[in-house]
Design a protein around this motif. Structure first.
Motif, mmCIF file in Angstrom:
data_model
loop_
_atom_site.group_PDB
_atom_site.id
_atom_site.type_symbol
_atom_site.label_atom_id
_atom_site.label_comp_id
_atom_site.label_asym_id
_atom_site.label_seq_id
_atom_site.Cartn_x
_atom_site.Cartn_y
_atom_site.Cartn_z
ATOM 1 N N PHE B 27 -12.520 -14.658 -0.595
ATOM 2 C CA PHE B 27 -13.350 -13.272 0.556
ATOM 3 C C PHE B 27 -11.920 -12.091 1.161
ATOM 4 N N MET B 28 -12.381 -11.338 1.028
ATOM 5 C CA MET B 28 -11.783 -10.956 1.931
ATOM 6 C C MET B 28 -13.002 -9.122 3.286
ATOM 7 N N PRO B 29 -12.683 -10.078 4.354
ATOM 8 C CA PRO B 29 -13.214 -9.723 5.618
ATOM 9 C C PRO B 29 -12.661 -8.148 5.708
ATOM 10 N N ALA B 30 -13.631 -7.172 5.534
ATOM 11 C CA ALA B 30 -13.647 -5.659 5.652
ATOM 12 C C ALA B 30 -14.579 -4.773 7.146
ATOM 13 N N GLY B 31 -13.755 -3.637 7.217
ATOM 14 C CA GLY B 31 -14.476 -3.023 8.367
ATOM 15 C C GLY B 31 -14.693 -2.130 7.319
ATOM 16 N N LEU B 32 -14.380 -0.958 7.010
ATOM 17 C CA LEU B 32 -14.180 0.467 7.169
ATOM 18 C C LEU B 32 -13.781 1.091 6.215
ATOM 19 N N GLY B 33 -13.525 0.026 6.103
ATOM 20 C CA GLY B 33 -12.226 0.059 4.790
ATOM 21 C C GLY B 33 -10.987 1.934 4.984
ATOM 22 N N LEU B 89 -4.648 3.068 25.765
ATOM 23 C CA LEU B 89 -5.172 4.035 25.139
ATOM 24 C C LEU B 89 -4.936 4.595 23.696
ATOM 25 N N ILE B 90 -6.378 3.734 23.229
ATOM 26 C CA ILE B 90 -6.837 4.193 22.154
ATOM 27 C C ILE B 90 -7.944 5.508 22.365
ATOM 28 N N PRO B 91 -7.410 6.607 22.086
ATOM 29 C CA PRO B 91 -8.509 7.559 21.748
ATOM 30 C C PRO B 91 -9.320 7.863 21.417
ATOM 31 N N THR B 94 -10.497 7.624 17.056
ATOM 32 C CA THR B 94 -9.236 7.024 16.183
ATOM 33 C C THR B 94 -9.512 6.425 14.970
ATOM 34 N N GLY B 95 -11.003 6.134 14.483
ATOM 35 C CA GLY B 95 -11.403 6.192 13.329
ATOM 36 C C GLY B 95 -11.552 4.058 13.191
ATOM 37 N N GLY B 96 -12.239 3.848 11.708
ATOM 38 C CA GLY B 96 -12.197 2.085 11.602
ATOM 39 C C GLY B 96 -13.374 1.348 12.908
ATOM 40 N N THR B 97 -12.942 0.141 12.878
ATOM 41 C CA THR B 97 -13.919 -0.963 13.401
ATOM 42 C C THR B 97 -12.955 -1.267 14.074
ATOM 43 N N LEU B 98 -13.325 -1.788 14.904
ATOM 44 C CA LEU B 98 -12.709 -2.759 16.399
ATOM 45 C C LEU B 98 -12.523 -3.891 15.709
ATOM 46 N N GLY B 100 -11.112 -4.230 12.749
ATOM 47 C CA GLY B 100 -10.190 -3.484 11.829
ATOM 48 C C GLY B 100 -8.958 -3.159 12.416
ATOM 49 N N LEU B 101 -8.603 -2.536 13.769
ATOM 50 C CA LEU B 101 -7.783 -2.297 14.724
ATOM 51 C C LEU B 101 -6.861 -3.634 15.390
ATOM 52 N N TYR B 102 -7.728 -4.419 15.605
ATOM 53 C CA TYR B 102 -7.717 -5.975 15.875
ATOM 54 C C TYR B 102 -7.076 -6.079 14.660
ATOM 55 N N GLY B 105 -3.503 -5.115 13.761
ATOM 56 C CA GLY B 105 -2.609 -5.219 14.397
ATOM 57 C C GLY B 105 -1.883 -4.213 14.240
ATOM 58 N N SER B 106 -2.848 -3.109 15.034
ATOM 59 C CA SER B 106 -2.054 -1.930 15.237
ATOM 60 C C SER B 106 -0.768 -1.723 16.416
ATOM 61 N N GLU B 107 0.373 -1.014 15.750
ATOM 62 C CA GLU B 107 0.801 -1.470 17.324
ATOM 63 C C GLU B 107 0.941 -0.187 18.166
ATOM 64 N N LEU B 160 -5.947 -14.866 8.419
ATOM 65 C CA LEU B 160 -6.598 -16.159 8.887
ATOM 66 C C LEU B 160 -7.854 -16.791 9.289
ATOM 67 N N ALA B 161 -8.852 -15.592 9.799
ATOM 68 C CA ALA B 161 -9.772 -16.330 9.978
ATOM 69 C C ALA B 161 -10.612 -14.253 9.387
ATOM 70 N N VAL B 162 -12.173 -14.916 9.660
ATOM 71 C CA VAL B 162 -13.145 -13.569 10.317
ATOM 72 C C VAL B 162 -13.224 -13.163 11.664
ATOM 73 N N HIS B 333 -1.047 -11.132 1.331
ATOM 74 C CA HIS B 333 0.323 -11.335 1.053
ATOM 75 C C HIS B 333 1.013 -9.829 0.912
ATOM 76 N N ARG B 334 -0.078 -9.798 1.245
ATOM 77 C CA ARG B 334 1.105 -7.669 0.958
ATOM 78 C C ARG B 334 1.902 -6.839 2.795
ATOM 79 N N PRO B 335 3.035 -7.168 1.723
ATOM 80 C CA PRO B 335 3.793 -6.098 2.836
ATOM 81 C C PRO B 335 3.558 -5.017 3.696
ATOM 82 N N ARG B 338 5.403 -0.984 4.124
ATOM 83 C CA ARG B 338 4.841 0.688 3.040
ATOM 84 C C ARG B 338 3.871 0.762 2.772
ATOM 85 N N GLU B 339 3.098 0.441 3.648
ATOM 86 C CA GLU B 339 2.202 1.163 3.484
ATOM 87 C C GLU B 339 1.357 2.143 4.421
ATOM 88 N N VAL B 340 0.832 2.523 3.516
ATOM 89 C CA VAL B 340 0.370 3.973 3.965
ATOM 90 C C VAL B 340 -0.486 4.639 4.636
HETATM 91 C C1 FAD Z 1 -2.141 3.828 18.343
HETATM 92 C C2 FAD Z 1 -2.777 3.896 17.087
HETATM 93 C C3 FAD Z 1 -1.684 2.986 16.499
HETATM 94 C C4 FAD Z 1 -2.453 2.544 14.445
HETATM 95 N N1 FAD Z 1 -1.490 2.244 14.146
HETATM 96 C C5 FAD Z 1 -1.993 1.673 12.627
HETATM 97 C C6 FAD Z 1 -0.800 0.996 12.353
HETATM 98 O O1 FAD Z 1 0.210 0.494 12.476
HETATM 99 N N2 FAD Z 1 -1.050 0.063 11.285
HETATM 100 C C7 FAD Z 1 -2.329 -0.044 10.491
HETATM 101 O O2 FAD Z 1 -3.255 -0.024 9.886
HETATM 102 N N3 FAD Z 1 -3.453 1.166 11.267
HETATM 103 C C8 FAD Z 1 -3.125 1.453 12.496
HETATM 104 N N4 FAD Z 1 -3.763 2.123 13.297
HETATM 105 C C9 FAD Z 1 -5.455 2.231 12.559
HETATM 106 C C10 FAD Z 1 -6.425 1.603 12.706
HETATM 107 O O3 FAD Z 1 -5.983 0.430 12.337
HETATM 108 C C11 FAD Z 1 -7.745 1.829 12.091
HETATM 109 O O4 FAD Z 1 -8.285 2.504 12.910
HETATM 110 C C12 FAD Z 1 -8.510 0.578 12.757
HETATM 111 O O5 FAD Z 1 -9.254 0.671 12.991
HETATM 112 C C13 FAD Z 1 -9.483 0.222 10.296
HETATM 113 O O6 FAD Z 1 -10.475 0.094 10.824
HETATM 114 P P1 FAD Z 1 -11.695 -0.562 9.487
HETATM 115 O O7 FAD Z 1 -12.524 -1.011 10.315
HETATM 116 O O8 FAD Z 1 -11.217 1.178 8.631
HETATM 117 O O9 FAD Z 1 -10.486 -1.656 8.908
HETATM 118 P P2 FAD Z 1 -10.319 -2.498 7.877
HETATM 119 O O10 FAD Z 1 -9.696 -0.553 6.761
HETATM 120 O O11 FAD Z 1 -11.476 -2.529 6.335
HETATM 121 O O12 FAD Z 1 -9.194 -3.309 7.375
HETATM 122 C C14 FAD Z 1 -8.417 -3.561 8.329
HETATM 123 C C15 FAD Z 1 -7.479 -4.605 7.911
HETATM 124 O O13 FAD Z 1 -8.185 -5.134 8.514
HETATM 125 C C16 FAD Z 1 -9.122 -6.462 8.051
HETATM 126 N N5 FAD Z 1 -10.629 -7.136 8.577
HETATM 127 C C17 FAD Z 1 -11.129 -5.852 9.394
HETATM 128 N N6 FAD Z 1 -12.429 -5.674 9.948
HETATM 129 C C18 FAD Z 1 -12.383 -7.335 9.734
HETATM 130 C C19 FAD Z 1 -12.847 -8.130 10.207
HETATM 131 N N7 FAD Z 1 -13.678 -8.926 10.749
HETATM 132 N N8 FAD Z 1 -11.943 -9.561 10.682
HETATM 133 C C20 FAD Z 1 -10.854 -10.091 10.596
HETATM 134 N N9 FAD Z 1 -10.207 -9.044 9.240
HETATM 135 C C21 FAD Z 1 -10.912 -7.999 9.322
HETATM 136 C C22 FAD Z 1 -9.369 -6.482 6.471
HETATM 137 O O14 FAD Z 1 -9.336 -7.335 5.950
HETATM 138 C C23 FAD Z 1 -8.024 -5.300 6.587
HETATM 139 O O15 FAD Z 1 -6.625 -6.203 6.614
HETATM 140 C C24 FAD Z 1 -3.477 2.772 14.826
HETATM 141 C C25 FAD Z 1 -4.635 2.963 15.293
HETATM 142 C C26 FAD Z 1 -4.297 3.870 16.135
HETATM 143 C C27 FAD Z 1 -5.020 4.329 17.885
#
Ligand code: FAD
Ligand code: FAD
Lengths: 486, 342
Positions: B27-33, B89-91, B94-98, B100-102, B105-107, B160-162, B333-335, B338-340
């Motif tokens: 499985f691949m845990p996913a947020g909003l992708g 300071l996450i304004p 930002t988009g995505g789920t909490l 996913g943000l965590y 590991g966004s810097e 490593l974890a959901v 195991h993706r690098p 190089r992520e865009v």
């Molecule tokens: C200040 C700032 C800096 C940012 N810098 C970066 C950055 O350096 N790199 C970057 O990638 N994004 C960055 N972002 C964007 C941020 O990571 C996205 O906004 C994030 O919220 C993606 O959420 P998503 O739900 O779309 O995740 P998805 O695109 O769905 O998933 C992202 C990754 O998280 C995993 N994942 C998602 N949800 C879970 C869960 N519940 N349990 C376990 N794993 C999960 C997925 O398997 C995938 O590997 C930044 C945002 C801000 C505000």
């Protein structure tokens, strides 16, 4: 594997280390039988005085090969029994690795060996207008290796964060001797934060042999405030007001009446008003304009809570005097009784006053002298019990009161430890916070990294084997405490 | 989502994961992708967006608890409604789920002053690949009880974890934001950064490179008289040509997030060299956060194949095999580099 063999280990190490750096004499070994807590003791099988990375790697590999448990050790000031050897584990003392390898002002970082003393790093950084922010009260003696293993805090961590926030990268020898690099010079991690996992792992995941730490600029200006209150609750409410005002002080510390009295009667005399129930020590730092803003917020908050007195200090001498009482508080308590048990619990800020009242009731119930010094901004309590460890009956009451205080903190929505770690002291209370299955997830992690269970066994998790004796201090203890507070 | 429903959903995820030998997975845990490619064939998405809701927001203690699938913008909105902002300071926008943000590991560019994103998360709950419960930290700021899995799992990208629930630190909303900017040739960037380093750190520093010229941008939280004084101080320090500009609220998220490009990591010194090098190329474009060592560039670096940078190291490998021996969570195991983005 033939099983544990201390004799074979000794033979292997004698080929690597000079004989003077392998301590086997029982008198000398017993100098390492406790730490700053002094409630637990265990004599090590031997002590190795290690001076460089190669020696640590060789020693750990040999321990692994001969299945001899080992305990990494810094200055031995820990307050949860973390550096106390159980089951005659060998001590791997890294205080000899005390080089500051590099300070880079452009990158704002330093690279250091684990035996560097906290304050020595800060002093070296000051030559570049920089500082190392975490400032445990033991900073004149404790090592960065110990700080990393405990994720130590200090008064100024309220604004600047605990040790973990300041560790960018680590070189670590895993318990089987594998050398691994965690984190990076910028602090960024590619994937899981292995660096963050190691910080606070209390010597159970191996030994840190090098760290890259962040340094921050020394503030342009610093102002220290001292406010006294007629109730402890009012001082706690003043803290909440200061935080709600948007002020960002560097430190927010409270001392209660008993501590004030002990401080004022000691060499740490700071001029605290002895008729107050509590004093609040606040430090603001930043540009002159920021300091003026902070001053307005702090003054307003203290006045709203009916502060009895309010003092501001700008010059170094006056500020040092105000801090002297706080920094020397544990030492000053030495006047009250022979021994001091410094507890370390955390509660939500709003629960502070209520929990402290209940702690006082626990003190009464067990007929103990109980005082409080705490990092109020973070809700990090240090209830201090003054007692005589030579009296086993008293010690039993002390431990029972300590256990009740921890239960109280957890029940209030807090936790077992904010900065001193779990060690031996709190391992059997982990069930207050975690279910058995949650603990199993953590022990599985530990077993994955240390399948033979050799790195600081018997710590952190409940049910560890022990040959612990309560109520005795090692002969080295008095000397060590003197060094910290003297 | 009520606590009861959340508990049921988490129990369901646990059942899916602990179904040993079942036909499904990895499985691949996913947020909003928003930040991940869809899983490759054979890998099933474990979408967490239904596990959504802010369970508690405590204005006094400055902490909130939310389920991992909650959209970041919803959390930011709820916090803003009571005058707070997610650290660091996450304004809004930002988009995505909490989660996913965590998990990504966004810097945060604000790390030198505010701490990294991992420093803002006070506690985490989740499940290992074999469905065992994970709990670490809690709702108090200082906490050294047990291993710091809260930090460890930040950036674990679902391998490593959901992640199911997070306790997150809040702080007062800045009333407005200002930046001090200076335009200069790429070859001058080193001198500007050295000048900045001698001054108190601004909230964040960013460098934009385009066609051989750079703009050095220092972000300051405004609204208080001291912030204006600070801005003036930085302006003087950066030298003639520096300007003070305001950053409108809706510009804050793009200011803090790197735009699309090849992701690179380097030290401050490394970035100075790299910008000078890119500045000589007519199509050289870069956005760099030098103090946290991260940037995106238009051109792949000449040396060091970044794809070779592994996801985690020895510790991650050992923990993964202990927590998830059957490999039920997909190891991308993706690098990372190089992520865009976007
Ligand atoms: C200040 C700032 C800096 C940012 N810098 C970066 C950055 O350096 N790199 C970057 O990638 N994004 C960055 N972002 C964007 C941020 O990571 C996205 O906004 C994030 O919220 C993606 O959420 P998503 O739900 O779309 O995740 P998805 O695109 O769905 O998933 C992202 C990754 O998280 C995993 N994942 C998602 N949800 C879970 C869960 N519940 N349990 C376990 N794993 C999960 C997925 O398997 C995938 O590997 C930044 C945002 C801000 C505000
Ligand atoms: C008077 C006094 C005041 C104190 N004030 C504070 C305070 O304000 N804040 C605070 O947080 N603590 C405080 N402490 C506790 C103590 O000083 C800290 O925990 C400190 O970090 C311990 O450092 P040390 O070098 O003495 O470590 P030790 O006591 O030698 O070891 C502590 C733990 O770290 C491990 N360890 C040591 N070195 C390494 C290494 N290189 N690699 C891996 N593991 C290692 C040991 O195995 C042990 O588990 C105080 C103690 C005293 C006596």
């Amino acid at each position: 594997m033939p099983g544990r063999s201390d004799a074979a280990l000794f033979k292997t190490l004698a080929r690597i280390l000079p004989r003077t750096r392998i301590i086997t004499d029982s008198g000398e070994r017993s100098l390492y039988d406790t730490d700053g807590l002094a409630l637990y003791r265990g004599v090590p099988g031997a002590v190795l005085l290690l001076e460089n990375a190669e020696e640590v790697i060789a020693a750990v590999r040999a321990c692994h090969h001969h299945e001899v448990p080992f305990v990494p050790r810094g200055a031995g000031t820990g307050l949860s029994g973390g550096a106390v050897p159980l089951d005659e584990a060998w001590i791997l003392d890294v205080t000899g690795m005390d080089r500051i390898i590099e300070i880079d002002p452009l990158e704002s970082l330093a690279r250091i060996e684990p035996g560097v003393v906290n304050l020595d790093l800060d002093r070296a950084a000051s030559d570049y207008g920089l500082r190392y922010a975490p400032d445990p009260s033991s900073q004149r003696a404790c090592t960065l290796g110990g700080n990393i293993a405990e994720n130590s805090g200090g008064p100024h961590c309220f604004r600047h964060g605990m040790t973990t926030r300041h560790i960018l990268a680590l070189e670590v020898v895993l318990p089987d001797g594998t050398l691994t690099s965690l984190g990076s010079r910028s602090g960024a991690t590619a994937g899981p934060d292995e660096r963050g996992l190691f910080v606070g792992s209390e010597g159970t995941l191996g030994i840190a042999i090098e760290a890259t730490v962040a340094l921050i600029r020394r503030p342009e200006q610093v102002r220290t405030f001292l406010a006294s209150f007629s109730s402890l609750a009012a001082s706690c409410r003043a803290v909440s007001r200061i935080i709600a005002s948007g002020a960002r002080p560097a430190a927010l510390e409270i001392l209660d009446r008993l501590t004030i009295a002990a401080v004022e009667a000691s060499v740490f005399r700071a001029g605290y008003p002895t008729d107050a129930e509590a004093v609040l020590l606040v430090e603001g730092e930043g540009s002159p304009a920021e300091i003026e803003e902070e001053t307005a917020h702090v003054r307003a908050a203290c006045s709203a809570e009916g502060a009895l007195t309010f003092e501001e200090a700008d010059d170094l001498e006056a500020r040092t005097r105000l801090w002297r009482g706080r920094k020397g508080a544990f030492g000053a308590m030495g006047r009250v009784a022979r021994d001091l048990y410094v507890l370390d619990g955390v509660v939500p800020r709003r629960a502070l006053a209520d929990v402290i009242e209940k702690i006082a009731a626990i003190g009464k119930k067990y007929e103990l002298i109980l005082s409080n010094v705490f990092h109020a901004g973070d809700g990090n309590l240090h209830p201090n019990i003054s007692f005589d460890a030579r009296d086993p009956e008293q010690t039993t009451r002390v431990l029972a009161a300590g256990a009740e205080i921890l239960e109280l903190c957890v029940a209030a929505g807090g936790t077992l430890s904010g900065e001193h770690g779990i060690g031996i002291e709190k391992r059997d209370h982990m069930g207050l916070v975690f279910t058995e299955l949650e603990l199993e997830t953590q022990t599985r992690l530990r077993d994955a990294i240390d399948p033979r269970g050799l790195s600081n066994p018997g710590k952190v998790f409940p049910g560890g084997r022990s040959c612990v004796e309560a109520g005795h201090r090692g002969p080295g203890h008095a000397a060590r405490v003197e060094r910290i507070i003297g | 989502m009520s606590v009861e429903t959340a508990t049921k959903s988490i129990a369901l995820i646990k059942r899916v994961l602990s179904q040993s030998g079942g036909p499904t997975g990895p499985f691949m845990p996913a947020g909003l992708g928003t930040r991940s490619a869809p899983p490759p064939p054979g890998v099933e998405p474990l979408t967490l967006t239904a596990l959504s809701g802010v369970e508690d927001l405590d204005r006094d203690e400055l902490v909130l608890t939310a389920l991992a699938g909650t959209p970041v913008d919803r959390v930011a909105q709820e916090a803003a409604a009571v005058g707070l902002v997610l650290c660091p300071l996450i304004p809004l926008g930002t988009g995505g789920t909490l989660g996913g943000l965590y998990a990504s590991g966004s810097e945060s560019p604000c790390a030198p002053v505010e701490g990294h994103l991992r420093d803002a998360v006070l506690g985490v709950e989740g499940l290992t690949g074999s469905g065992a419960p994970i709990k670490s930290g809690g709702r108090v700021v200082k906490n050294v009880t047990g291993y710091d899995l809260t930090r460890f799992l930040c950036g674990s990208r679902g391998a490593l974890a959901v992640i199911t629930r997070l306790h997150w630190r809040l702080r007062l909303l800045p009333t407005d934001s200002i930046e001090v900017v200076i335009d200069c040739p790429a070859t001058d960037v080193g001198a500007r950064l050295r000048a900045l380093r001698a001054l108190p750190d601004p909230t964040a520093v960013r460098i934009d490179l385009n066609a051989g010229r750079t703009r050095v941008r220092a972000l300051i939280e405004g609204g208080r008289p001291s912030a204006s004084a600070r801005a003036e101080q930085l302006k003087r320090g950066l030298g003639p040509g520096a300007e003070i500009l305001s950053v409108p609220d809706e510009q804050l998220a793009p200011w803090l997030a790197p735009p699309a490009g090849t992701r690179e990591h380097a030290s401050v010194r490394g970035w100075i060299e790299r910008i000078e090098e890119l500045g000589t190329q007519s199509d050289g474009v870069a956005t760099v956060f030098p103090y946290i060592g991260v940037g995106t560039t238009s051109a792949p670096p000449a040396s060091a194949p970044l794809d070779a940078i592994p996801f985690g190291g020895e510790i991650t490998r050992r923990v993964r095999s202990a927590w998830d021996p059957e490999g039920r969570l997909w190891d991308p195991h993706r690098p990372v580099p190089r992520e865009v983005l976007s």
